[in-house]
Write an enzyme that holds these catalytic residues in place. Sequence first.
Site, mmCIF file in Angstrom:
data_model
loop_
_atom_site.group_PDB
_atom_site.id
_atom_site.type_symbol
_atom_site.label_atom_id
_atom_site.label_comp_id
_atom_site.label_asym_id
_atom_site.label_seq_id
_atom_site.Cartn_x
_atom_site.Cartn_y
_atom_site.Cartn_z
ATOM 1 N N GLU A 192 -1.678 4.810 1.675
ATOM 2 C CA GLU A 192 -2.002 5.857 0.664
ATOM 3 C C GLU A 192 -1.891 4.960 -0.464
ATOM 4 O O GLU A 192 -0.955 4.786 -1.356
ATOM 5 C CB GLU A 192 -0.950 7.047 0.508
ATOM 6 C CG GLU A 192 -1.838 7.791 -0.853
ATOM 7 C CD GLU A 192 -0.743 9.170 -1.124
ATOM 8 O OE1 GLU A 192 -0.734 9.358 -2.283
ATOM 9 O OE2 GLU A 192 0.098 9.342 -0.119
ATOM 10 N N ARG A 230 -3.900 4.888 -9.407
ATOM 11 C CA ARG A 230 -2.992 4.592 -10.760
ATOM 12 C C ARG A 230 -3.546 3.251 -11.457
ATOM 13 O O ARG A 230 -3.078 2.834 -12.552
ATOM 14 C CB ARG A 230 -1.886 4.656 -10.429
ATOM 15 C CG ARG A 230 -1.254 6.102 -9.832
ATOM 16 C CD ARG A 230 0.192 5.851 -9.569
ATOM 17 N NE ARG A 230 0.644 7.084 -8.780
ATOM 18 C CZ ARG A 230 1.952 7.221 -8.312
ATOM 19 N NH1 ARG A 230 2.948 6.248 -8.576
ATOM 20 N NH2 ARG A 230 2.155 8.360 -7.437
ATOM 21 N N LYS A 290 0.275 18.342 0.877
ATOM 22 C CA LYS A 290 1.427 17.728 0.428
ATOM 23 C C LYS A 290 2.287 18.112 -0.409
ATOM 24 O O LYS A 290 2.096 19.123 -1.228
ATOM 25 C CB LYS A 290 0.988 16.543 -0.167
ATOM 26 C CG LYS A 290 1.919 15.655 -1.375
ATOM 27 C CD LYS A 290 0.929 14.710 -1.998
ATOM 28 C CE LYS A 290 1.942 13.996 -3.041
ATOM 29 N NZ LYS A 290 1.007 13.146 -3.932
#
Length: 220
Positions: free
Chosen positions: A52, A56, A139
């Site tokens: 993943e 960012r 999630k």
Amino acid sequence: MSELKQFPAEFTASIDKICARAKVLPVIVVNQIEDAVPLAKALVAGGLPNLEVTLRTDCALDAIRAMKDVEGATVGAGTVLTVEQYKQAEEAGAEFIVTPGATSELFEYSVNAKAPMLPGVATISELMEGMRYGLRRFKFFPAESSGGASAVKSFGGPIQGVKFCPTGGITLEKAPTYLKLSNIMCVGGSWVLPQNLIDAKDWDGITKLCRETVEALKDC
């Protein structure tokens, strides 16, 4: 009110297939593009093939493009906040999408998307909203500060047929408590790729840490 479009069943099956490959989903921040491929190779070699890559950093999309060509890797995009980012991640080759939370716009886009979404939830109400769109895989985030394993276990009482990938504050020591629950697919974490090893470009060290994690969790 018109009937909501539903998240395709094959998307749920795709998420299940991905999560079944490993008990840990590494949550990755790529600060330097030159680290992307060796980092992916180190994680895959250590037995953690699902990656993943969080959106960012400025080079995150380029990192996805580079890492998806690493043999054995299944690369997704994390920290997806908007439909535009969702589309950008798909164009970069992301095979799955992970969000910290979810909006109606993200839910609506996901039902016709190329890549399946694993949306973040922290409450029953958020979970129920996702279920309205046919989602059954989520999630749980931020896991530790949202009640930890006991909270996600309690979700299984009123909500059947739903499974989670908890992320947020999870360590190797805490992971087994989650993985032993029947409604957990895998856990997300960054302990397998500490920043000091990335800065030192100690790819063998990361592979070793991943292998130790896989071994420690094999009976969960």
